[in-house]
Design a protein around this motif. Structure first.
Motif, short mmCIF file in Angstrom:
data_model
loop_
_atom_site.label_atom_id
_atom_site.label_comp_id
_atom_site.label_asym_id
_atom_site.label_seq_id
_atom_site.Cartn_x
_atom_site.Cartn_y
_atom_site.Cartn_z
N GLU A 140 0.83 -1.19 0.00
CA GLU A 140 0.00 0.00 0.00
C GLU A 140 0.88 1.26 0.00
OE1 GLU A 140 -1.20 -2.79 1.45
OE2 GLU A 140 -2.89 -2.80 0.05
N GLU A 141 2.01 1.22 0.72
CA GLU A 141 2.95 2.34 0.70
C GLU A 141 3.54 2.52 -0.70
OE1 GLU A 141 5.98 1.98 3.67
OE2 GLU A 141 4.53 1.65 5.28
N VAL A 142 3.85 1.41 -1.33
CA VAL A 142 4.36 1.48 -2.70
C VAL A 142 3.34 2.17 -3.60
CG1 VAL A 142 5.09 0.13 -4.72
CG2 VAL A 142 5.77 -0.59 -2.41
N ALA A 143 2.07 1.75 -3.47
CA ALA A 143 1.01 2.32 -4.30
C ALA A 143 0.83 3.81 -4.06
CB ALA A 143 -0.30 1.58 -4.04
N GLU A 144 0.99 4.23 -2.81
CA GLU A 144 0.77 5.64 -2.45
C GLU A 144 1.92 6.54 -2.89
OE1 GLU A 144 -1.72 7.30 -0.94
OE2 GLU A 144 -3.04 5.57 -0.71
N ILE A 145 3.15 6.03 -2.86
CA ILE A 145 4.32 6.91 -2.99
C ILE A 145 5.09 6.71 -4.29
CG2 ILE A 145 6.52 7.57 -1.95
CD1 ILE A 145 5.40 6.61 0.75
N THR A 177 7.24 0.15 -13.52
CA THR A 177 6.27 1.03 -12.87
C THR A 177 5.39 0.22 -11.93
OG1 THR A 177 4.61 0.67 -14.60
CG2 THR A 177 6.19 2.49 -14.92
N PRO A 178 4.75 0.87 -10.94
CA PRO A 178 3.83 0.13 -10.07
C PRO A 178 2.75 -0.62 -10.84
CG PRO A 178 4.29 2.28 -9.12
CD PRO A 178 4.92 2.27 -10.48
N ASP A 179 2.18 0.01 -11.88
CA ASP A 179 1.14 -0.66 -12.66
C ASP A 179 1.62 -2.01 -13.19
OD1 ASP A 179 0.68 2.22 -12.62
OD2 ASP A 179 -0.96 1.85 -14.01
N GLN A 180 2.81 -2.00 -13.79
CA GLN A 180 3.33 -3.21 -14.40
C GLN A 180 3.76 -4.25 -13.36
OE1 GLN A 180 3.22 -3.90 -17.70
NE2 GLN A 180 2.08 -1.98 -17.80
N VAL A 181 4.29 -3.77 -12.24
CA VAL A 181 4.71 -4.69 -11.18
C VAL A 181 3.50 -5.38 -10.55
CG1 VAL A 181 5.79 -4.86 -8.90
CG2 VAL A 181 6.87 -3.49 -10.69
N PHE A 182 2.47 -4.59 -10.23
CA PHE A 182 1.29 -5.17 -9.58
C PHE A 182 0.52 -6.09 -10.52
CE2 PHE A 182 1.20 -1.09 -6.86
CZ PHE A 182 2.15 -1.62 -6.00
N LYS A 203 -12.76 -10.86 -12.61
CA LYS A 203 -13.08 -12.27 -12.85
C LYS A 203 -14.58 -12.51 -12.89
CE LYS A 203 -8.83 -14.18 -10.87
NZ LYS A 203 -8.22 -14.93 -9.75
N GLU A 204 -15.33 -11.58 -12.29
CA GLU A 204 -16.78 -11.73 -12.24
C GLU A 204 -17.45 -11.07 -13.45
OE1 GLU A 204 -18.40 -13.63 -10.14
OE2 GLU A 204 -16.51 -14.17 -9.19
N CYS A 205 -17.42 -9.73 -13.49
CA CYS A 205 -18.20 -9.09 -14.55
C CYS A 205 -17.65 -7.74 -15.00
CB CYS A 205 -19.65 -8.91 -14.08
SG CYS A 205 -19.79 -7.94 -12.56
N PHE A 206 -16.55 -7.28 -14.38
CA PHE A 206 -16.04 -5.95 -14.70
C PHE A 206 -14.87 -6.03 -15.69
CE2 PHE A 206 -18.33 -5.17 -10.83
CZ PHE A 206 -18.77 -3.86 -10.93
N ALA A 207 -14.49 -4.87 -16.18
CA ALA A 207 -13.30 -4.74 -17.03
C ALA A 207 -12.53 -3.51 -16.55
CB ALA A 207 -13.69 -4.61 -18.49
N LEU A 208 -12.07 -3.60 -15.30
CA LEU A 208 -11.40 -2.46 -14.66
C LEU A 208 -9.92 -2.45 -15.03
CD1 LEU A 208 -13.00 -2.89 -11.13
CD2 LEU A 208 -13.71 -1.27 -12.89
N PRO A 209 -9.30 -1.27 -15.10
CA PRO A 209 -7.87 -1.19 -15.43
C PRO A 209 -7.01 -1.73 -14.30
CG PRO A 209 -8.71 0.98 -14.84
CD PRO A 209 -9.91 0.07 -14.92
N THR A 210 -5.92 -2.40 -14.64
CA THR A 210 -5.04 -2.96 -13.61
C THR A 210 -4.35 -1.87 -12.79
OG1 THR A 210 -3.24 -3.09 -15.22
CG2 THR A 210 -4.61 -5.06 -14.93
N GLY A 211 -4.34 -0.63 -13.32
CA GLY A 211 -3.70 0.47 -12.59
C GLY A 211 -4.54 1.02 -11.46
N ALA A 212 -5.71 0.45 -11.21
CA ALA A 212 -6.58 0.94 -10.12
C ALA A 212 -6.16 0.30 -8.81
CB ALA A 212 -8.04 0.64 -10.44
#
Length: 286
Positions: free
Chosen positions: A204-209, A226-231, A256-265
């Motif tokens: 979470e610290e990684v994501a914030e900073i 980048t965090p996006d690619q690492v996560f 996995k259920e029904c969404f198509a959300l970006p991995t960067g979220a």
């Protein structure tokens, strides 16, 4: 590049039964103005690596340069350490002087700063850490709260005016409010032009900073992205004993259920906006 690591290996206690290779052929370039997170499981080499950045450790093989100066140039180590500030884990345990002022003054005095410059240096460093100079400068550092002690210890490093600040688990042991405050302070220091390098196990610290993440494994750079690619490489991280932010897992489950959300979220704010957009806007959260 402010810091260049070229084919660096480091072995603890060579030639003994306890010989341990902590770094193995590491190559890394760190640019001005980055917010770099270094993560990895215990024993991955991350703490050993950052101690090479200001010459606390010297490579067994390879070379580290800081602003073009090799850390092997002993006559220039003071110059390097003036520009690369190191904050160890639980830095408040290193407070020792009888007043906050004297403790924060220790570093710049040790580096030869003129005595007449110290009051302004110390005031500025304390203000950056949101400590009231006039109210607490003459108090014992041991009378401060835990969060204030942590900030006073960091102010002692900032008083040396480093261009690069390295922190080992900067929010370790703080409560959620204290962790959030520390994250905000680091971002404000970065906004002033300081390059931030920090070790953490908290994603979470990684994501914030962070705007860049280096993942260490078995003394080598396993991922640098980048965090996006690492996560997005959750399976790879899990394989070496690391996780991803809670929001990343939530987004993955929703997808996995029904969404198509970006991995960067991967922060609460990004996930909220992404889910709101997927649902067609909706209303603001109350």
């Amino acid at each position: 590049m402010p810091i260049e690591v070229r084919n660096v290996s480091y072995t603890y206690m060579p030639g003994t039964p306890y010989e341990t290779k902590a770094l193995d052929g590491v190559n890394l370039s760190i640019r001005d103005g980055e917010r770099l997170a270094i993560v990895g499981h215990t024993g991955s080499g991350k703490s050993t690596l950052v101690q090479h950045f200001n010459g606390l450790l010297l490579p067994s093989e390879g070379d580290v340069t800081v602003n073009g100066i090799s850390t092997r140039e002993k006559s220039r180590l003071r110059e390097i350490r003036r520009d690369v500030g190191m904050v160890f884990q639980y830095p408040e345990h290193q407070l020792f002087e009888e007043t906050v002022y004297k403790d924060i003054a220790f570093g710049p005095r040790n580096l030869g700063s003129p005595e007449e410059e110290l009051p302004e240096r110390i005031r500025h460093a304390m203000e950056r850490m949101e400590l009231d100079f006039d109210r607490i400068k003459d108090r014992s550092p041991f009378e401060l709260s835990g969060g204030q002690q942590r900030r006073a210890a960091i102010a002692g490093v900032l008083a040396m005016n480093p261009g690069i600040l390295i922190l080992d688990e900067p929010a370790a042991g703080l409560d959620p409010s204290g962790k959030q405050h520390m994250n905000e302070l680091l971002l404000s220091l970065h906004a002033e032009g300081i390059t931030i390098i920090f070790i953490t196990h908290n994603m979470e610290e990684v994501a914030e900073i962070a705007d860049r993440v280096v993942v260490m494994n078995k003394g080598q750079v396993y991922i640098d992205d980048t965090p996006d690619q690492v996560f997005a490489r959750e399976d790879d991280l899990t394989e070496i004993g690391l996780g991803v932010p809670v929001m990343t897992r939530l987004v993955s489950l929703l997808n996995k259920e029904c969404f198509a959300l970006p991995t960067g979220a991967y922060t609460v704010e990004r996930a909220y906006e992404a889910i709101k957009g997927e649902l067609g806007g909706g209303t603001d959260a109350s």
